[in-house]
Design an enzyme around this catalytic site. Structure first.
Site, short mmCIF file in Angstrom:
data_model
loop_
_atom_site.label_atom_id
_atom_site.label_comp_id
_atom_site.label_asym_id
_atom_site.label_seq_id
_atom_site.Cartn_x
_atom_site.Cartn_y
_atom_site.Cartn_z
N GLU A 118 36.42 40.39 38.12
CA GLU A 118 37.57 39.67 38.69
C GLU A 118 38.88 40.10 38.06
O GLU A 118 39.81 39.31 37.94
CB GLU A 118 37.40 38.15 38.52
N GLU A 119 38.94 41.34 37.63
CA GLU A 119 40.11 41.75 36.86
C GLU A 119 40.89 42.89 37.49
O GLU A 119 42.12 42.92 37.41
CB GLU A 119 39.68 42.20 35.45
N GLU A 170 27.43 32.40 28.12
CA GLU A 170 27.88 33.66 28.71
C GLU A 170 27.91 34.79 27.68
O GLU A 170 27.47 35.91 27.93
CB GLU A 170 29.28 33.46 29.31
N ASP A 217 37.08 43.78 41.20
CA ASP A 217 35.74 44.11 40.74
C ASP A 217 34.97 42.85 40.37
O ASP A 217 35.51 41.74 40.41
CB ASP A 217 35.81 45.08 39.55
N TRP A 252 43.89 33.69 42.33
CA TRP A 252 42.64 34.25 41.80
C TRP A 252 42.59 35.73 42.15
O TRP A 252 43.35 36.18 43.02
CB TRP A 252 41.42 33.54 42.41
C1 NOJ Z 1 39.44 36.94 33.06
C2 NOJ Z 1 38.02 37.31 32.91
O1 NOJ Z 1 37.89 38.56 32.34
C3 NOJ Z 1 37.34 37.22 34.20
O2 NOJ Z 1 36.05 37.70 34.17
C4 NOJ Z 1 37.39 35.79 34.62
O3 NOJ Z 1 36.63 35.57 35.76
C5 NOJ Z 1 38.81 35.41 34.84
N1 NOJ Z 1 39.61 35.67 33.66
C6 NOJ Z 1 38.96 33.94 35.20
O4 NOJ Z 1 38.46 33.11 34.19
C1 NOJ Z 2 33.36 35.73 34.91
C2 NOJ Z 2 32.64 36.96 35.28
O1 NOJ Z 2 33.41 38.09 34.92
C3 NOJ Z 2 32.33 36.98 36.75
O2 NOJ Z 2 31.57 38.11 37.07
C4 NOJ Z 2 31.58 35.74 37.15
O3 NOJ Z 2 31.41 35.72 38.54
C5 NOJ Z 2 32.30 34.49 36.72
N1 NOJ Z 2 32.66 34.56 35.32
C6 NOJ Z 2 31.45 33.25 36.94
O4 NOJ Z 2 30.28 33.32 36.20
#
Ligand code: NOJ
Ligand code: NOJ
Length: 543
Positions: free
Chosen positions: A210-211, A439, A207, A151
């Site tokens: 999560e990227e 979302e 960030d 992750w």
């Molecule tokens: C890429 C997405 O842009 C990000 O926000 C997400 O949390 C991860 N993949 C995992 O699903």
């Molecule tokens: C993807 C989002 O980019 C992230 O900010 C969020 O924490 C997860 N989804 C779960 O909602």
């Protein structure tokens, strides 16, 4: 929009009844009902949508432990059946504010959330354990065990957000004669998060999306806020946080470095060499709304909602996405100064790169909070840097300060309110017909897509509605932003503090006249705000 549906909804609103969910209806966007009515309709629905996603009673999240906020009930495409520290903290930031505003039924859930976080803090995770970086672990299984898969980790906004959320509750306890509870139960958990922030704010991490591994404006801003209010809270219970005092000004200094002058504030990852985006990102709007301080002035540093740079940024971010989405083409959203769907950032390609509900709500929320600040400070300030933002709404407006008594003040605040309402209307236009918020909504046809019933989408809608209502809920949102002074010379350093295993996590029985929130509503399969047999709840914004 089916006229019948609109009529049913409108009648439901008028009768004070919560709308019932229709199953199998089309996902097509529909014509809006007046925003005031929509908010009355959607707010209790969204609150119930949140409660449905919290264990162990939430109707949508069987198996989730007590106090655990599941990001979304969706188990595939995407699988969000996990609990994220960020999403959970932002959700409880809203719930706690609602509780303090008078919704006593939420107290039990707040206690459960607190206890669950204490358990998560001591887990050994791929990011480390309690004293070696584990607090930066972004997400967990919903039975409070560590997720070991690969992750984007660590994510360093989580501990800061959790501290802010718990401090809001802890401060409330202090002011309700329960200093001991705040000190014995809340402080150890908060202290761990503050120590984490002072230890690691100067190191890169992923960030909020999560990227990208680097430094994010949102993360930095939330870290600064947590340390400032953390230190004040410590003092209020007879403790101290010298490492908070040492690092908060340094973080304030670093926060200023995200400003790109003629471009925009952005989540550019300053320690990342291969940053290829233009820098416009909804995370900077989230920064403003979560930094909001009712006592701040528009000239203060730090991207307060009404600050010149923050409004310039609002324009830059919204404008950067006007041409990104095919659904905008037939609408006024392609024109500057007109409300438009907002996604994470224009280069996004997650699920094809679409507008997000929480970002579109946040765009409205920043503007409502700016209106509050103009009202509170007694004037609208049009800075050089934000003149273009205002000019879109009131062509020809000059740089200057417009006192509350002036005609221009009224024109500006009215125009900004209309603009903000337009973003809120876009949420309505693209929600699933029954009121549920996922979302994202499709850039191709506007239908709701990706994770269904996203907890954060609901929280973001309701904080936006609270900001629109203004009043006491916003008066209470103050965290000491005005005390922050960045030093002349910035240092990228860190400070150590204490980590302790939180042991006292059982709250004394009901600290006030609390009931317990119903988490048995069935927003996804039945009538959203009334569990089986429950009376329909009157609409109420908890202020
Ligand atoms: C890429 C997405 O842009 C990000 O926000 C997400 O949390 C991860 N993949 C995992 O699903
Ligand atoms: C993807 C989002 O980019 C992230 O900010 C969020 O924490 C997860 N989804 C779960 O909602």
């Amino acid at each position: 929009m089916l006229l019948n549906d609109l009529t049913t909804r409108a009648l439901g609103v008028l009768a004070g009844l919560t709308p019932s969910r229709e199953t199998g209806t089309s996902l097509q966007p529909r014509a809006p009902i007046p925003l005031d009515d929509y908010i009355k309709y959607e707010t209790p629905y969204a609150l119930q949508g949140i409660l449905n996603n919290i264990g162990d009673k939430g109707s949508q999240v069987p198996g989730a432990s007590e106090g655990v906020v599941v990001a979304s009930p969706s188990t595939e495409n995407p699988n969000y059946f996990y609990t994220w520290t960020r999403d959970s903290a932002l959700t409880f930031k809203y719930l706690i504010s609602t509780y303090i505003g008078g919704n006593d039924t939420l107290e039990g859930l707040i206690h459960n959330y607190t206890s669950a976080q204490a358990k998560l803090q001591v887990l050994s995770t791929p990011s480390g354990d309690l004293s070696t970086g584990g607090l930066g672990e972004p997400k967990f299984y919903t039975n409070l065990t560590a997720f070991e898969g690969s992750w984007g980790r660590p994510q360093r906004d989580g501990p800061a957000l959790r501290a802010t959320t718990l401090i809001a509750y802890a401060n409330h306890l202090v002011s309700s004669d329960q200093k001991d509870v705040a000190k014995d139960i809340l402080w150890p958990i908060i202290q761990n998060d503050l120590t984490y922030v002072t230890n690691y704010w100067n190191e890169t991490g992923f960030d909020l999306w999560e990227e990208v591994n680097g430094s994010s404006i949102f993360t930095t801003a939330m870290q600064q806020r947590a340390l400032v209010e953390g230190s004040d809270f410590a003092a209020a219970i007879g403790e101290s946080c010298p490492h908070c005092d040492a690092e908060a000004p340094q973080i304030a200094c670093f926060l200023e470095s995200y400003w790109w002058g003629d471009r925009s504030i952005s989540n550019q990852n300053v320690k990342t060499d291969n940053y290829t985006r233009a820098g416009n990102d909804c995370s900077s709007i989230l920064t403003s709304i979560h930094l909001f301080d009712a006592k701040a002035k528009c000239d203060d540093p730090g991207y307060q909602p009404c600050q010149g740079k923050a409004l310039a940024n609002h324009k830059a971010v919204v404008d950067s996405m006007r041409k990104s989405y095919p659904i905008n083409e037939a609408t006024e959203a392609t024109e500057q100064g007109k409300p438009a769907p907002v996604g994470r950032y224009p280069e996004d390609d997650y699920y094809g790169g679409n507008p997000w509900f929480l970002c579109t709500s946040a765009a409205a929320e920043q503007l409502y909070k700016a209106i509050y600040q103009w009202d509170a400070t007694g004037s609208v300030v049009v800075h050089q840097v934000s003149q273009a933002f205002f000019n879109d709404l009131l062509p020809g407006i000059k740089v200057g300060t417009y006192e509350k008594s002036s005609e221009t003040f009224k024109q500006v605040t009215d125009a900004v309110k209309v603009y903000a309402d337009g973003f809120a209307d876009l949420v309505q236009a693209h929600e699933h017909q029954n009121g549920s918020l996922s979302e994202q909504f499709s850039q191709e046809n506007g239908t709701a897509i990706s994770a269904r019933d996203l907890t954060w989408s609901y929280a973001a809608f309701n904080t936006m509605a609270m900001a629109r209502a203004g009043g006491k809920a916003l008066d209470r949102e103050t965290w000491g932003s005005t005390k922050v002074k960045a030093p002349d010379v910035c240092k990228r350093e860190s400070a150590t503090g204490t980590y302790v295993t939180p042991t006292a996590t059982i709250f004394p029985s009901s600290s006030s006249n609390a009931g317990s929130a119903t988490t048995t509503g069935t927003a996804a399969s039945g009538s959203p705000s009334s569990g089986a047999g429950a009376r329909p709840r009157p609409f109420k914004l908890w202020l």
